[in-house]
Design a protein around this motif. Structure first.
Motif, PDB file in Angstrom:
ATOM      1  N   SER A 129      -1.057  -2.720   2.354  1.00 14.35           N
ATOM      2  CA  SER A 129      -0.493  -4.070   2.475  1.00 14.35           C
ATOM      3  C   SER A 129      -0.404  -4.750   1.124  1.00 14.35           C
ATOM      4  CB  SER A 129      -1.336  -4.901   3.440  1.00 14.35           C
ATOM      5  OG  SER A 129      -1.342  -4.337   4.738  1.00 14.35           O
ATOM      6  N   GLN A 176       2.431  -3.123  -0.760  1.00 14.37           N
ATOM      7  CA  GLN A 176       3.728  -3.535  -0.205  1.00 14.37           C
ATOM      8  C   GLN A 176       4.157  -4.892  -0.729  1.00 14.37           C
ATOM      9  OE1 GLN A 176       3.232  -3.382   4.025  1.00 14.37           O
ATOM     10  NE2 GLN A 176       3.705  -1.196   4.181  1.00 14.37           N
ATOM     11  N   SER A 177       3.213  -5.806  -0.925  1.00 18.77           N
ATOM     12  CA  SER A 177       3.570  -7.151  -1.366  1.00 18.77           C
ATOM     13  C   SER A 177       3.697  -7.255  -2.878  1.00 18.77           C
ATOM     14  CB  SER A 177       2.508  -8.150  -0.873  1.00 18.77           C
ATOM     15  OG  SER A 177       1.235  -7.820  -1.400  1.00 18.77           O
ATOM     16  N   PRO A 226       5.788  -2.409  -4.324  1.00 22.76           N
ATOM     17  CA  PRO A 226       6.252  -1.453  -3.305  1.00 22.76           C
ATOM     18  C   PRO A 226       6.860  -0.180  -3.889  1.00 22.76           C
ATOM     19  CG  PRO A 226       7.750  -3.328  -3.481  1.00 22.76           C
ATOM     20  CD  PRO A 226       6.547  -3.655  -4.313  1.00 22.76           C
ATOM     21  N   GLN A 238       6.974   1.552   2.605  1.00 22.26           N
ATOM     22  CA  GLN A 238       7.138   0.262   1.933  1.00 22.26           C
ATOM     23  C   GLN A 238       7.144  -0.911   2.915  1.00 22.26           C
ATOM     24  OE1 GLN A 238      10.593   0.522  -0.571  1.00 22.26           O
ATOM     25  NE2 GLN A 238       9.648   2.012  -1.976  1.00 22.26           N
ATOM     26  N   THR A 239       7.338  -0.653   4.169  1.00 21.96           N
ATOM     27  CA  THR A 239       7.197  -1.648   5.235  1.00 21.96           C
ATOM     28  C   THR A 239       6.488  -0.976   6.409  1.00 21.96           C
ATOM     29  OG1 THR A 239       9.303  -1.148   6.309  1.00 21.96           O
ATOM     30  CG2 THR A 239       9.334  -2.812   4.552  1.00 21.96           C
ATOM     31  N   TRP A 240       6.032  -1.814   7.350  1.00 21.73           N
ATOM     32  CA  TRP A 240       5.378  -1.285   8.545  1.00 21.73           C
ATOM     33  C   TRP A 240       6.377  -1.110   9.695  1.00 21.73           C
ATOM     34  CZ3 TRP A 240       0.915   0.673   7.519  1.00 21.73           C
ATOM     35  CH2 TRP A 240       0.047   0.086   6.608  1.00 21.73           C
TER      36      TRP A 240
END
Length: 616
Positions: free
Chosen positions: A536, A539-540, A543, A551-553
């Motif tokens: 997380s 990712q923020s 990424p 890179q995202t859930w």
């Protein structure tokens, strides 16, 4: 700024300057609805003007009032001050009655939990026991006094009592979280209030996650406190002063009086008090001498105890035939109604008093730092204030619950509430130290050592999570929880049940299966949690260092990374019988507002011709 990607929705502070407009650009859409459309409202302005619009908004310009009107306004304001103090007094009394209600409903269960020394020898189980017992009795002072009594009598070792002390520190923070629920009517107030309340929870949980393994591995709290006790020639003293109880007891004693020694004696294995009621029937005329517990049947037929003459207590339930559980549930319902009513009236009175320039002055005094060379001292001064106020009121729960409405109104920022809460943690331990000094000489050493363990635990937590600004994780966590509860109000109740009941009970059950079971379940869970946190953060912030699919859930099912499916389910379940409200209009793609200084009577709306935007 120009460009197709830019959109700005003005905050309520800006829109209040436009005559004839509502608090939001689109009246049917509040801040949460805007956030759902990925269009946060007024984030830039909140960095510079955090005072909420309901307090910062000046009254509309009116003709100069006459002398009679000025006197009337001054009289009404003067009447609101004692009214506010009355609501505050009843609010504190309701917290005291709430604690008594929980003790009546679950006090004997708490005593039974403490009685099993085999369970308490497990540090994880001891931590959970401290949380559950403190939640049951709604008082860390009561649970701590039980622990001190058990250590003094030799039933519990100091090393086994340290995790229970840590758990009681977590359990006491549930009270102000419950108080924050009473401000759920306004999403913005609720966001701030819940963040201000949960910053205490986050600090305690983070401190336990670091210090409990350290204590199990090295025993540093035990060794440091034993060295302090051995270094000083400590003598017994007087009981800790009960300054607040002098004011509140005349009212609360008319409602209920409890014999708290019953819980302590059951925890110490005295089975003769199993059928003894916690409701006090006979009182000693001299308040300095505590009456010896008696069964209710014997108490109702006797007015003498040894050579001392007893007199019947004067409270509502002195002659009741109801069991303790029924009385506890009655008091629980009544105290919650009184607490909610007083809190709502207190907030409304504060809203009427703290408006316009008054709110700005108070906010500037509370939230302003010291001059530049001494800016870093401000937080530590706030800790001293929090410790002193907690020492005066004799309860960290009362102090943190009292400042929660002010945090919700925006008068106290969460950055200032954080050191006040840390100081409150220290203040409640100094009270325990003074109470331990009143122990008999043969019990003084162990009682004082346990009180010092509580003190050094909080000091260690402050050293971990306050001096360096980047380590103040409780503030960030509390703000994230506040935003989540503003968007999904039911999440606050789920948070309370999960953090203070379900998760401790689950950990307690696993720990009872043995150390290997705890490691087998805890190690994979800890590894998964660490992986989620690490991903997380990447990712923020960065990424590009992650694989494209990570890179995202979004690759996970929707319910695993969003609360919206659960929110739809809860909304459908709770509002299925309610009358459907009209649907809100869709949010326009772009809204442009040219902000002018506050002195400008009405701002101009700048709308470039090449943009297809909605005019305000």
């Amino acid at each position: 700024m120009h460009g197709a990607a830019f959109a700005y929705v003005p905050s309520p502070q800006v829109l209040h300057r436009i005559p004839g407009t509502s608090a939001y650009a689109f009246p049917s859409l509040g801040p949460v609805a805007l956030a759902e459309h990925s269009c946060p409202f007024g984030e830039v302005l909140e960095l510079h003007d955090p005072l909420p619009a309901k307090l910062a908004l000046e009254e509309e310009q009116k003709p100069e009032p006459g002398l009679a009107q000025k006197l009337r306004q001054a009289g009404v304001t003067l009447l609101k001050v004692p009214l506010m103090l009355t609501f505050l007094y009843l609010f504190v009394c309701s917290l005291d009655v709430l604690s008594s209600a929980f003790q009546l409903a679950g006090g004997k269960v708490a005593g039974d939990i403490f009685k099993d020394n085999a369970i308490l020898s497990n540090p994880v189980a001891g931590l959970v026991v401290g949380i559950l017992v403190t939640v049951l009795v709604q008082s860390s002072s009561t649970s701590t006094s039980i622990i001190v009594s058990m250590v003094s009598s030799g039933l519990l070792e100091v090393s086994s009592a340290i995790p229970i002390i840590m758990g009681s520190n977590i359990g006491t923070s549930v009270t102000n979280t419950i108080v924050a629920l009473m401000q759920a009517g306004d999403r913005t107030d609720f966001r701030r209030a819940f963040a201000g309340a949960t910053v205490h929870d986050c600090f305690n949980w983070l401190s336990v996650l670091v210090l409990l393994p350290l204590e199990v591995a090295s025993g540093y709290l035990y060794h440091v406190t034993r060295l302090v006790v051995a270094s000083f020639n400590i003598r017994g003293g007087q009981d800790a002063p009960e300054l607040l109880k002098i004011i509140t007891e005349p009212f609360t004693k008319l409602i209920i009086q409890l014999d708290k020694s019953v819980i302590t004696n059951i925890a110490m294995g005295d089975e003769s008090l199993r059928n003894h009621s916690l409701i006090r029937i006979w009182c000693h005329p001299d308040p300095m001498k505590a009456p010896t517990p008696m069964p209710r049947a014997e108490a109702n037929s006797s007015q003498t105890l040894g050579n001392a003459t007893m007199e019947k207590c004067h409270h509502i339930f002195v002659n009741t035939g109801l069991p303790d559980l029924a009385v506890g549930l009655i008091l629980l319902a009544g105290s919650l109604v009184l607490l909610c009513t007083c809190l709502i009236l207190l907030v409304k009175t504060l809203n009427s008093l703290l408006k316009g320039q008054v709110a700005k002055v108070i906010q500037s005094i509370i939230n302003t730092d010291f001059p530049t060379p001494f800016t870093w001292v401000t937080g530590y001064f706030a800790m001293v204030v929090g410790a002193a106020m907690t020492f005066v009121v004799q309860s960290s729960s009362v102090f943190t619950s009292a400042i929660t409405p002010l945090i919700g109104l925006g008068v106290i920022s969460i950055e200032r509430a954080y050191p006040l809460t840390l100081g409150s943690n220290i203040g409640t331990t100094t009270t325990a130290i003074l109470a331990a000094l009143a122990s008999p000489r043969e019990k003084l050493s162990s009682a004082f050592q346990i009180a010092l363990c509580h003190f050094f635990f909080n000091i260690s937590g402050i050293l971990l999570w306050y001096p360096v600004p980047c380590t103040r994780l409780p503030i960030r966590m509390a703000k994230a929880l506040g935003k989540c509860t503003a968007k999904y109000r039911w999440f606050a109740v789920l948070y309370l049940l999960l953090c203070f009941v379900l998760m401790p009970s689950l950990v307690f059950g696993i720990s009872m299966a043995g150390g290997w079971a705890m490691v087998g379940v805890g190690a994979p869970f800890a590894a998964l949690l660490a992986f989620v946190v690490l991903v997380s953060v990447l990712q923020s912030r960065s990424p590009r260092h992650l694989p494209k699919w990570l890179q995202t859930w979004d690759f996970l099912p929707r319910w695993m990374h969003s609360l919206q499916p659960l929110d739809r389910l809860i909304t459908r379940a709770t509002l299925c019988c309610a009358r459907p409200e009209p649907r809100s209009p869709p949010l326009p793609p772009r809204v442009f507002l040219e902000e002018l200084p506050p002195a400008t009577p009405s701002p101009r709306l700048a709308l470039p011709a090449h943009h297809n935007a909605t005019r305000l």
